[in-house]
Design a protein around this motif. Structure first.
Motif, short mmCIF file in Angstrom:
data_model
loop_
_atom_site.label_atom_id
_atom_site.label_comp_id
_atom_site.label_asym_id
_atom_site.label_seq_id
_atom_site.Cartn_x
_atom_site.Cartn_y
_atom_site.Cartn_z
N PHE A 127 61.64 18.13 82.09
CA PHE A 127 62.51 18.27 83.25
C PHE A 127 63.61 19.31 83.00
O PHE A 127 63.96 20.08 83.90
CB PHE A 127 63.12 16.92 83.63
CG PHE A 127 63.90 16.96 84.89
CD1 PHE A 127 63.27 17.04 86.12
CD2 PHE A 127 65.29 16.92 84.87
CE1 PHE A 127 64.00 17.10 87.31
CE2 PHE A 127 66.02 16.97 86.03
CZ PHE A 127 65.37 17.06 87.26
N ASP A 170 61.91 22.64 83.36
CA ASP A 170 61.66 22.87 84.79
C ASP A 170 62.95 23.26 85.51
O ASP A 170 62.95 24.13 86.39
CB ASP A 170 61.08 21.62 85.45
CG ASP A 170 59.68 21.29 84.98
OD1 ASP A 170 59.03 22.15 84.35
OD2 ASP A 170 59.22 20.15 85.26
N THR A 171 64.06 22.63 85.15
CA THR A 171 65.34 22.92 85.80
C THR A 171 65.83 24.31 85.43
O THR A 171 66.35 25.03 86.30
CB THR A 171 66.39 21.85 85.42
OG1 THR A 171 65.90 20.56 85.78
CG2 THR A 171 67.71 22.11 86.14
N LEU A 202 63.14 20.33 92.89
CA LEU A 202 62.85 19.71 91.60
C LEU A 202 62.15 18.37 91.80
O LEU A 202 62.30 17.73 92.83
CB LEU A 202 64.14 19.46 90.83
CG LEU A 202 64.82 20.68 90.23
CD1 LEU A 202 66.16 20.28 89.65
CD2 LEU A 202 63.96 21.30 89.16
N ARG A 203 61.44 17.96 90.78
CA ARG A 203 60.81 16.63 90.81
C ARG A 203 61.88 15.56 90.96
O ARG A 203 62.98 15.68 90.43
CB ARG A 203 60.08 16.35 89.49
CG ARG A 203 58.82 17.12 89.30
CD ARG A 203 58.15 16.73 88.00
NE ARG A 203 58.86 17.35 86.88
CZ ARG A 203 59.07 16.78 85.72
NH1 ARG A 203 58.66 15.56 85.49
NH2 ARG A 203 59.71 17.41 84.76
N ASP A 204 61.50 14.52 91.67
CA ASP A 204 62.39 13.36 91.77
C ASP A 204 62.11 12.46 90.58
O ASP A 204 61.02 11.94 90.42
CB ASP A 204 62.13 12.58 93.06
CG ASP A 204 62.80 13.22 94.25
OD1 ASP A 204 63.88 13.80 94.08
OD2 ASP A 204 62.22 13.15 95.35
N ILE A 205 63.10 12.34 89.73
CA ILE A 205 63.02 11.39 88.63
C ILE A 205 64.19 10.44 88.79
O ILE A 205 65.22 10.82 89.39
CB ILE A 205 63.02 12.07 87.24
CG1 ILE A 205 64.32 12.85 87.00
CG2 ILE A 205 61.81 12.99 87.07
CD1 ILE A 205 64.49 13.37 85.59
N ARG A 253 67.79 11.61 88.23
CA ARG A 253 68.33 12.65 89.10
C ARG A 253 68.94 12.10 90.39
O ARG A 253 69.65 12.80 91.10
CB ARG A 253 67.22 13.64 89.44
CG ARG A 253 67.77 14.95 89.99
CD ARG A 253 66.69 15.75 90.58
NE ARG A 253 66.45 15.24 91.92
CZ ARG A 253 65.98 15.95 92.91
NH1 ARG A 253 65.63 17.19 92.72
NH2 ARG A 253 65.79 15.43 94.09
#
Length: 134
Positions: A41, A44-45, A56-59, A62
């Motif tokens: 992550f 990716d960020t 961005l992916r939802d984790i 976050r």
């Protein structure tokens, strides 16, 4: 003189949330940890903050954060911070390094998509910092 950019801080901010930051030191930085702790992550960020597509992916970690700051420095010592929504879109550029607070004001708006007709975009700005334009 050698041209280059150095990452200084990556931080997440949101209303009612304590900021979360990852500092980067000079030279090689190693991000390590157990599986599913956010290493990918972070990568990716960084990609997202250097112009990659979003959102961005939802984790779970976050949730509640709506802005990302990436503080950078040229090898010549020029310091600046990019601010972007976690949903994507344009960037705001601020002089100086920020990580614990979101800069006040509009900053300089930089489009997220490169255009030969408009130099007010992130890739043109970063290429100019590296003397890689025209």
């Amino acid at each position: 003189m050698t041209k280059g950019l150095r990452l200084r801080h990556l931080s997440f901010h949101g209303p009612g949330r304590k900021f979360a930051t990852i500092p980067f030191g000079p030279g090689l930085n190693v991000v390590h940890g157990a599986s599913n702790t956010g290493k990918s992550f972070i990568i990716d960020t960084i990609d997202f903050m250097l112009g990659g597509k979003g959102p961005l992916r939802d984790i779970p970690e976050r949730v509640g954060y709506d802005q990302i700051l990436l503080a950078l420095e040229t090898l010549e010592g020029q310091q600046f911070t990019l601010v972007r929504s976690t949903e994507g879109g344009a960037f705001r550029l601020f002089e100086g390094l920020y990580f614990d607070t979101v800069p006040v004001g509009e900053g300089t708006l930089l489009a997220d998509i490169h255009s030969d007709r408009n130099e007010q975009n992130l890739s043109a700005h970063l290429l100019a910092k590296l003397d890689l334009t025209h």
